[in-house]
Scaffold this active site. Structure first.
Site, short mmCIF file in Angstrom:
data_model
loop_
_atom_site.label_atom_id
_atom_site.label_comp_id
_atom_site.label_asym_id
_atom_site.label_seq_id
_atom_site.Cartn_x
_atom_site.Cartn_y
_atom_site.Cartn_z
CB VAL A 279 13.34 -8.55 45.84
CG1 VAL A 279 14.35 -7.95 46.80
CG2 VAL A 279 14.06 -9.23 44.68
CB ILE A 282 12.56 -13.23 49.80
CG1 ILE A 282 11.61 -14.01 48.89
CG2 ILE A 282 13.66 -14.13 50.35
CD1 ILE A 282 12.22 -14.42 47.58
CD GLU A 284 16.02 -10.49 49.85
OE1 GLU A 284 15.31 -10.54 48.84
OE2 GLU A 284 15.79 -9.74 50.82
CG ASP A 326 24.00 -41.37 84.90
OD1 ASP A 326 23.37 -42.41 85.14
OD2 ASP A 326 25.20 -41.24 85.15
CG ASP A 605 29.03 -39.13 84.16
OD1 ASP A 605 28.25 -40.09 83.97
OD2 ASP A 605 29.57 -38.90 85.26
CG ASP A 609 24.85 -41.60 80.93
OD1 ASP A 609 23.86 -42.22 81.31
OD2 ASP A 609 25.74 -41.20 81.70
CG ASP A 703 15.04 -4.45 56.78
OD1 ASP A 703 14.93 -3.25 57.06
OD2 ASP A 703 14.25 -5.06 56.04
#
Length: 879
Positions: A279, A282, A284, A326, A605, A609, A703
């Site tokens: 734990v 990781i 979480e 373009d 546009d 494209d 955290d």
């Protein structure tokens, strides 16, 4: 290749008579054979399938593993929290997916509802879905084209193909043309008409040679429908991090059991300890934090006119080093504009103001309108009328004052148009068109307010000036006139004219784009133009904008076809302009840049494209002028159609990545501190200082708040003065890994110190046996609070790798200050409210103990700030 065959060959191959068209029975049979003339898409995934697809991620697997662990140890509330985070992530992903894939639907809407065809010898209007190969289709001005056609007849036929080719000017069509070159670009196939393009002038007939998915528009639909879901750099890093953390967690469990066997400890106790360490290893909350930071980034970007459809696209922008754009409507204004004129063959430079006679002739000899800044009609004529409006010669007023009594319409063979207008003392012919044609039928010239004979020398001067304009990619259009005292026939109009002069027009660049391209260049980002327009025109615009320096940096679609994929990829870095390209070429260009390790953004546009928008790392569509197709295929939409906005978006993307990196390093530092504290306890036969529930509380609550606050940290002002981040660069590059290790070691060691002091208060040491519950609870409470407070205070130091918290600004991130205060309050609540204290096996601390844990908690922050002083002094010394 229908464009390389004659009309007779095409009709014979399709087995149709142009005079009568298909019979009703034959059309019905072909409809069954070829299917309805509509674009198709693959079946959509169900919501359930999309939901489970979101769970295919290593970090999610790690998170689910943590949830299972908490279930095993009976901490159901924590398990619910973890699983809720997983579900929330998946739901956000599903919502984004549902918004994203709209391109095929938009393409289907673009197919026209009705079409004129000749069947059974009669002209009939039918639904476009019923058109089949072999149908004879009738074309007239204002009508959309329903299928790909090989033209059989054309009379002054012009078709606006910008949605497909990117050209802003309608294309002249000639049914009799034949193009033997199989590599002829779409924009040069003058004997073809394509689905979803618009007839703007003249009339014509064509035979349907391709319908539905076999059309050029259908080819785009197929490209859009292909799966091309590469992971973004951030997703790749998180996936790698998730795998690493998963292996670390498994390794820790194995290591502990080996140690337990060697030390002959209680296996069940070691199992619980292994869970604690797994734990601790990781983070979480990491997937949720990254999703939240990206979502907040999306909100911020919407305020600068950039709508992000896919969360990971925010971060990907930060590593973009190629912007492919373009030309038409993106870099330019998508409206032809008169920018130069020439009337004085004996002058080296033209006068600033065009003479009234030139403007009047061009406006009166036009059929377009221009009112309140909006024009209708042929784009070239709209430009001329707008030019008149700018010079206070309004089209409507001129038409009322000088009524048109006759005309000779434009003809692509003559390349001229003439009108006869009633004047005060008779009539005047106004003619406009190709300058070389005008000079052939003119005998006089209007120079400095006087009519003089047109000499051969003057003709050469006119042609030289026109050539100079053409070299600047301007479209040249001349004007001439002739006075008469009576109405004359159309044949007499274009004889013995008086040349007035000519104008040069172009689709001009957007005013703000040049500065944006310069800023992008300073940020290490290369701008590339990709357009269906002609090479000279494209290069001229590129030079004005600072994209290219010479024509040697340009390449056409035909030239691309002559190279193998490998050769093209090898040479692509030498080019900045790609002209006369098809949608397939655009995709090939994007792929070639990506093959060189670039992170590519494509801005556009039009329908043409859309495929390249989809294949780019970041597809950026225009919100105002952009088609629904381009918007559907893109990752981001600019609501103001401003190329500059993408540069602002890249700045935002860079800062968002930096913030995510800060959050990741902060979380890993915190988790490393937890691992250090527990692993050291096992190795030295000390009691375990933290319980799994306490670690989960810190990981998921204490955290998480600072990590999110770091994710919305104000941006680095100098971020656009640095080169784009290498997409392969690790989270731990540039000393970040070392900072994480130093921070983790400090947090872990201080947690053990607090644990020792807590035991010492009751007269025990780390090596004591049979430690009573109250002493163990006091020591774990001290360790619990120091672990939380040290992580909270340490987050202040994570805002910059080199600047002190005072240089950055102590209160410039109020969210971080708020999260630290909230975290400390939550810790206080947990150890003082009885039922919570009981659940976490802690108790309230004395005032002295609180002072001690706060001092210990501040040490990682202080040491890291001292390290920064040495880093800054070293850099100053090097400088």
């Amino acid at each position: 290749m229908w464009f390389s065959k004659s009309q007779a060959e095409v009709l014979q191959e399709l087995q149709v008579n142009a005079t009568n068209g298909l019979t009703t029975e034959e059309a019905k049979a072909r409809l069954e054979q070829y299917g309805a003339n509509r674009l198709k898409g693959k079946p959509k995934k169900s919501t359930i399938a999309l939901f489970f697809a979101q769970l295919k991620d290593m970090l999610i697997y790690v998170l689910l593993g943590a949830g299972v662990v908490t279930l095993i140890i009976g901490e159901y509330v924590d398990a619910i929290i973890i699983f809720a985070v997983v579900v929330l992530n998946a739901v956000i992903g599903v919502i984004q997916e549902n918004k994203a894939e709209k391109a095929i639907e938009a393409l289907q809407k673009m197919t026209t509802p009705r079409a004129l065809v000749r069947r059974d010898g009669e002209v009939k209007e039918i639904q476009s879905e019923l058109i089949v190969p072999g149908d004879i289709v009738i074309l007239d001005a204002g009508r959309f084209i329903s299928a790909d056609l090989r033209l059989l007849e054309s009379a002054n036929l012009q078709i606006e193909e910008s949605a497909l080719t990117g050209e802003s000017v309608p294309t002249d069509k000639q049914a009799d043309d034949i193009h033997p070159d199989p590599q002829t670009p779409i924009g040069d196939k003058s004997n073809m008409a394509f689905m979803s393009t618009l007839v703007t002038y003249g009339r014509g007939e064509g035979v349907a040679v391709a319908t539905a998915m076999e059309t050029e528009m259908g080819k785009i639909a197929k490209i859009l429908d292909d799966d091309n879901k590469e992971l973004t750099p951030l997703q790749k890093k998180l996936e790698e991090l998730g795998k690493t953390l998963g292996f670390i967690a498994i390794g820790i469990c194995v290591l502990i059991f080996i140690i337990a066997l060697i030390q002959k400890r209680d296996l069940f106790e070691m199992f619980l300890t292994a869970i604690s360490l797994a734990v601790a290893a990781i983070p979480e909350g990491l997937p949720a934090i990254v999703a939240i930071v990206l979502a907040l980034g999306v909100t911020r970007m919407s305020k600068i006119n950039a709508i992000v459809k896919k969360l990971p696209a925010v971060e990907t922008l930060g590593s973009v080093n190629i912007i492919c754009s373009d030309k038409t409507g993106t870099l330019t204004q998508n409206k032809m504009t008169v920018v130069k004129h020439f009337t004085e063959p004996n002058e080296s430079l033209d006068k600033d103001k065009a003479p009234v006679e030139l403007i009047k002739a061009l406006v009166l000899c036009s059929d377009a309108t221009f009112e309140n800044g909006e024009g209708t009609g042929d784009p070239t004529e709209v430009a001329l009328v707008a030019f008149g409006d700018k010079n206070n010669l309004n089209k409507r007023s001129l038409d009322m004052e000088f009524k048109r009594v006759a005309e000779k319409p434009f003809d692509s063979d003559r390349k001229l148009m003439s009108t006869l207008n009633k004047m005060e003392n008779g009539y005047r012919v106004h003619t406009k068109g190709a300058l070389d044609q005008l000079l052939q039928i003119s005998t006089l010239a209007y120079v400095d307010g006087k009519v003089v004979p047109l000499t051969e020398e003057m003709k050469l001067q006119y042609l030289k000036a026109a050539e100079n304009m053409s070299d600047e990619a301007l479209r040249v259009l001349g004007a001439a006139y002739k006075d008469t005292d009576h109405i004359i026939s159309a044949d007499e109009m274009e004889r013995d004219l008086t040349v007035i002069g000519f104008v040069g027009m172009i689709d001009p660049p957007r005013l703000e784009v040049k500065d944006s391209i310069r800023e992008a260049k300073l940020a290490g980002i290369t701008s590339v133009m990709i357009t269906g327009d002609h090479k000279n025109t494209a290069v001229a615009i590129a030079k004005q904008l600072g994209i290219a320096e010479s024509i040697e940096q340009s390449m056409t679609g035909t030239e691309i076809d002559q190279l193998s994929d490998e050769e093209f990829s090898r040479r692509i870095s030498n080019y900045r302009v790609f002209a006369r390209v098809s949608p397939e070429h655009k995709v090939k260009i994007i792929k070639a840049f990506k093959a060189k390790g670039n992170i590519v953004s494509m801005t556009g546009d039009g329908v043409n494209d859309a495929p390249s928008l989809k294949f780019a790392d970041i597809g950026v569509a225009m919100g105002i002028t952009g088609t629904d197709v381009s918007k559907g295929a893109s990752d981001m939409i600019l609501t103001d159609d401003n190329f500059s906005t993408i540069v602002h978006a890249i700045r935002e993307g860079r800062n968002i990545y930096l913030n995510i990196s800060k959050s990741v390093i902060f979380l890993l530092s915190c988790n490393l501190g937890e691992v250090v504290a527990i692993l050291a306890s096992i190795l030295f036969f000390w009691p375990i200082p933290l319980l799994p529930t306490q670690i989960l509380w810190i990981n998921l609550v204490t955290d998480t708040l600072p990590a999110i606050a770091l994710g919305v940290d104000p941006g680095d002002k100098d971020v656009m003065k640095k080169k784009p981040r290498d997409p392969k660069e690790s989270f731990f590059a540039k000393g970040a890994g070392l900072r994480a290790v130093i921070g983790g070691l400090l947090i872990g060691i201080l947690t053990l110190v607090a644990f020792y002091l807590g035991l010492h208060e009751f007269g025990y040491s780390l090596n004591s046996e049979n430690i009573p519950e109250d002493a163990m609870m006091n020591a774990r409470t001290m360790a619990f609070v120091v672990l939380a407070s040290s992580q909270l205070f340490y987050s202040l130091s994570m805002r910059s790798a080199t600047k002190s918290i005072f240089q950055v600004g102590f209160f410039t991130n109020k969210y971080l200050i708020g999260s630290i205060v909230t975290g400390l309050v939550l810790q206080f609540v947990v150890i003082t409210i009885p039922f919570l204290a009981s659940a976490f096996k802690v108790h309230n601390l004395s005032l002295v103990d609180w002072g001690l844990v706060i001092v210990l908690g501040l040490i990682p922050l202080i040491i890291n700030e001292i390290i920064k002083i040495f880093i800054r002094s070293t850099k100053t010394g090097d400088a």
